[in-house]
Every structure is written in structure tokens, then in C-alpha cells.
Design a protein around this motif. Sequence first.
Motif, PDB file in Angstrom:
ATOM      1  N   PHE A  68      53.544  37.893  73.272  1.00 26.91           N
ATOM      2  CA  PHE A  68      54.074  38.092  74.832  1.00 26.91           C
ATOM      3  C   PHE A  68      53.441  36.821  75.862  1.00 26.91           C
ATOM      4  O   PHE A  68      54.129  36.128  76.273  1.00 26.91           O
ATOM      5  CB  PHE A  68      53.607  39.244  75.221  1.00 26.91           C
ATOM      6  CG  PHE A  68      54.204  39.687  76.510  1.00 26.91           C
ATOM      7  CD1 PHE A  68      55.463  39.857  76.852  1.00 26.91           C
ATOM      8  CD2 PHE A  68      53.237  39.626  77.717  1.00 26.91           C
ATOM      9  CE1 PHE A  68      56.007  39.893  78.181  1.00 26.91           C
ATOM     10  CE2 PHE A  68      53.598  39.842  79.034  1.00 26.91           C
ATOM     11  CZ  PHE A  68      54.989  39.817  79.110  1.00 26.91           C
ATOM     12  N   PHE A  69      52.190  36.740  75.697  1.00 22.41           N
ATOM     13  CA  PHE A  69      51.641  35.715  76.673  1.00 22.41           C
ATOM     14  C   PHE A  69      51.822  34.217  76.278  1.00 22.41           C
ATOM     15  O   PHE A  69      52.078  33.373  77.235  1.00 22.41           O
ATOM     16  CB  PHE A  69      50.086  35.952  77.078  1.00 22.41           C
ATOM     17  CG  PHE A  69      49.846  37.231  77.895  1.00 22.41           C
ATOM     18  CD1 PHE A  69      50.286  37.001  79.168  1.00 22.41           C
ATOM     19  CD2 PHE A  69      49.288  38.336  77.352  1.00 22.41           C
ATOM     20  CE1 PHE A  69      50.046  37.972  79.898  1.00 22.41           C
ATOM     21  CE2 PHE A  69      49.136  39.419  78.221  1.00 22.41           C
ATOM     22  CZ  PHE A  69      49.517  39.263  79.438  1.00 22.41           C
ATOM     23  N   TYR A  70      51.732  34.120  75.039  1.00 25.55           N
ATOM     24  CA  TYR A  70      52.117  32.685  74.597  1.00 25.55           C
ATOM     25  C   TYR A  70      53.602  32.353  75.103  1.00 25.55           C
ATOM     26  O   TYR A  70      53.931  31.061  75.018  1.00 25.55           O
ATOM     27  CB  TYR A  70      51.995  32.658  72.749  1.00 25.55           C
ATOM     28  CG  TYR A  70      52.269  31.326  72.424  1.00 25.55           C
ATOM     29  CD1 TYR A  70      51.460  30.203  72.327  1.00 25.55           C
ATOM     30  CD2 TYR A  70      53.450  31.032  71.834  1.00 25.55           C
ATOM     31  CE1 TYR A  70      51.784  29.151  71.772  1.00 25.55           C
ATOM     32  CE2 TYR A  70      53.835  29.862  71.156  1.00 25.55           C
ATOM     33  CZ  TYR A  70      52.878  28.919  71.163  1.00 25.55           C
ATOM     34  OH  TYR A  70      53.026  27.515  70.836  1.00 25.55           O
ATOM     35  N   LEU A  71      54.684  33.203  74.803  1.00 28.66           N
ATOM     36  CA  LEU A  71      55.850  32.807  74.904  1.00 28.66           C
ATOM     37  C   LEU A  71      55.990  32.692  76.636  1.00 28.66           C
ATOM     38  O   LEU A  71      57.004  31.768  77.190  1.00 28.66           O
ATOM     39  CB  LEU A  71      56.972  33.711  74.314  1.00 28.66           C
ATOM     40  CG  LEU A  71      56.981  33.684  73.035  1.00 28.66           C
ATOM     41  CD1 LEU A  71      57.805  35.096  72.623  1.00 28.66           C
ATOM     42  CD2 LEU A  71      57.686  32.411  72.404  1.00 28.66           C
ATOM     43  N   ASN A  72      55.339  33.385  77.417  1.00 27.67           N
ATOM     44  CA  ASN A  72      55.641  33.261  78.646  1.00 27.67           C
ATOM     45  C   ASN A  72      54.832  32.019  79.110  1.00 27.67           C
ATOM     46  O   ASN A  72      55.422  31.301  79.967  1.00 27.67           O
ATOM     47  CB  ASN A  72      54.728  34.318  79.590  1.00 27.67           C
ATOM     48  CG  ASN A  72      55.637  35.733  79.583  1.00 27.67           C
ATOM     49  OD1 ASN A  72      57.022  35.607  79.270  1.00 27.67           O
ATOM     50  ND2 ASN A  72      55.144  36.672  79.810  1.00 27.67           N
ATOM     51  N   ILE A  73      53.749  31.561  78.696  1.00 30.07           N
ATOM     52  CA  ILE A  73      52.797  30.338  79.138  1.00 30.07           C
ATOM     53  C   ILE A  73      53.750  29.207  78.640  1.00 30.07           C
ATOM     54  O   ILE A  73      54.126  28.261  79.379  1.00 30.07           O
ATOM     55  CB  ILE A  73      51.734  30.313  78.632  1.00 30.07           C
ATOM     56  CG1 ILE A  73      50.746  31.367  79.332  1.00 30.07           C
ATOM     57  CG2 ILE A  73      51.009  28.939  78.863  1.00 30.07           C
ATOM     58  CD1 ILE A  73      49.338  31.586  78.730  1.00 30.07           C
ATOM     59  N   SER A  74      54.256  29.030  77.417  1.00 28.42           N
ATOM     60  CA  SER A  74      55.116  28.117  77.066  1.00 28.42           C
ATOM     61  C   SER A  74      56.505  27.827  77.839  1.00 28.42           C
ATOM     62  O   SER A  74      56.835  26.716  77.973  1.00 28.42           O
ATOM     63  CB  SER A  74      55.422  28.231  75.423  1.00 28.42           C
ATOM     64  OG  SER A  74      56.231  29.175  75.334  1.00 28.42           O
ATOM     65  N   ASN A  75      57.057  28.784  78.148  1.00 34.94           N
ATOM     66  CA  ASN A  75      58.407  28.790  79.217  1.00 34.94           C
ATOM     67  C   ASN A  75      58.164  28.209  80.472  1.00 34.94           C
ATOM     68  O   ASN A  75      58.659  27.232  81.281  1.00 34.94           O
ATOM     69  CB  ASN A  75      59.002  30.142  79.303  1.00 34.94           C
ATOM     70  CG  ASN A  75      59.677  30.550  77.968  1.00 34.94           C
ATOM     71  OD1 ASN A  75      59.925  29.814  77.217  1.00 34.94           O
ATOM     72  ND2 ASN A  75      59.971  32.067  78.001  1.00 34.94           N
ATOM     73  N   GLU A  76      56.922  28.668  81.047  1.00 36.55           N
ATOM     74  CA  GLU A  76      56.380  28.005  82.377  1.00 36.55           C
ATOM     75  C   GLU A  76      55.960  26.559  82.171  1.00 36.55           C
ATOM     76  O   GLU A  76      56.490  25.727  83.179  1.00 36.55           O
ATOM     77  CB  GLU A  76      54.947  28.615  82.934  1.00 36.55           C
ATOM     78  CG  GLU A  76      55.332  30.273  83.358  1.00 36.55           C
ATOM     79  CD  GLU A  76      54.301  31.057  83.546  1.00 36.55           C
ATOM     80  OE1 GLU A  76      53.346  30.454  84.004  1.00 36.55           O
ATOM     81  OE2 GLU A  76      54.369  32.169  83.923  1.00 36.55           O
ATOM     82  N   VAL A  77      55.473  26.093  81.180  1.00 34.59           N
ATOM     83  CA  VAL A  77      54.934  24.692  81.138  1.00 34.59           C
ATOM     84  C   VAL A  77      56.114  23.974  80.995  1.00 34.59           C
ATOM     85  O   VAL A  77      56.612  22.897  81.610  1.00 34.59           O
ATOM     86  CB  VAL A  77      54.197  24.495  79.674  1.00 34.59           C
ATOM     87  CG1 VAL A  77      53.808  22.969  79.617  1.00 34.59           C
ATOM     88  CG2 VAL A  77      52.821  25.270  80.254  1.00 34.59           C
ATOM     89  N   ASP A  78      57.500  24.294  80.378  1.00 32.01           N
ATOM     90  CA  ASP A  78      58.502  23.620  80.050  1.00 32.01           C
ATOM     91  C   ASP A  78      59.259  23.533  81.391  1.00 32.01           C
ATOM     92  O   ASP A  78      59.877  22.403  81.823  1.00 32.01           O
ATOM     93  CB  ASP A  78      59.528  24.464  79.111  1.00 32.01           C
ATOM     94  CG  ASP A  78      59.005  24.223  77.696  1.00 32.01           C
ATOM     95  OD1 ASP A  78      58.272  23.325  77.517  1.00 32.01           O
ATOM     96  OD2 ASP A  78      59.418  25.102  76.950  1.00 32.01           O
TER      97      ASP A  78
END
Length: 86
Positions: A68-78
Motif C-alpha cells: 500500500f505505501f510503496y504504491l502510494n509513494i511511487s505514484n507521488e514521485v511520478d
Amino acid sequence: MGRKDASTARTPVDQYRKQIGKQDYKKTRPMLRATRLKAEAKKTALGVKEVALVVAAILVFLLAFYAFFYLNISNEVDLDLDPDEN
């Protein structure tokens, strides 16, 4: 008269149970108590299956939490990367 003869004949299971009962009387009280406590402890003890299920559930929860946190952080970086900023 047939009933009288039938009641004296015992099944092999009844004879076996009676033989086991006689053997239990030969044991002392502390031995019988220890045997009973050991059997009760074995019934109430956690098995390997239960422990494995709990550990698996915890691992699945941690994996879901991490994903959950990995997907949220990767979307914010993009979203922060703008190709037109140069």
C-alpha cells in the motif's frame, strides 16, 4: 434361559477395556495424576498448524501494508516529475 447365557459372554472389546482398567488400578495415584495432566496439556497446547497460520496471517498483513505505501509513494514521485520544467 438364552438371556442368561448371552449376558455372561463378553465381547472382545469389553474384555480389553476391563483388562486395561485392571492395569490402571496397579498404578499409583501420582502416576495417574501425571498421566492425566500430560494428556490435558497435550490437548490445550498450540499445535504447529495454529502457529503457522498466525505467522502467515501476520506476514500477509505486513506485505499488504508495505505494498500500500510503496504504491502510494511511487505514484507521488511520478506526479512530481514534469518533463516541461527544463
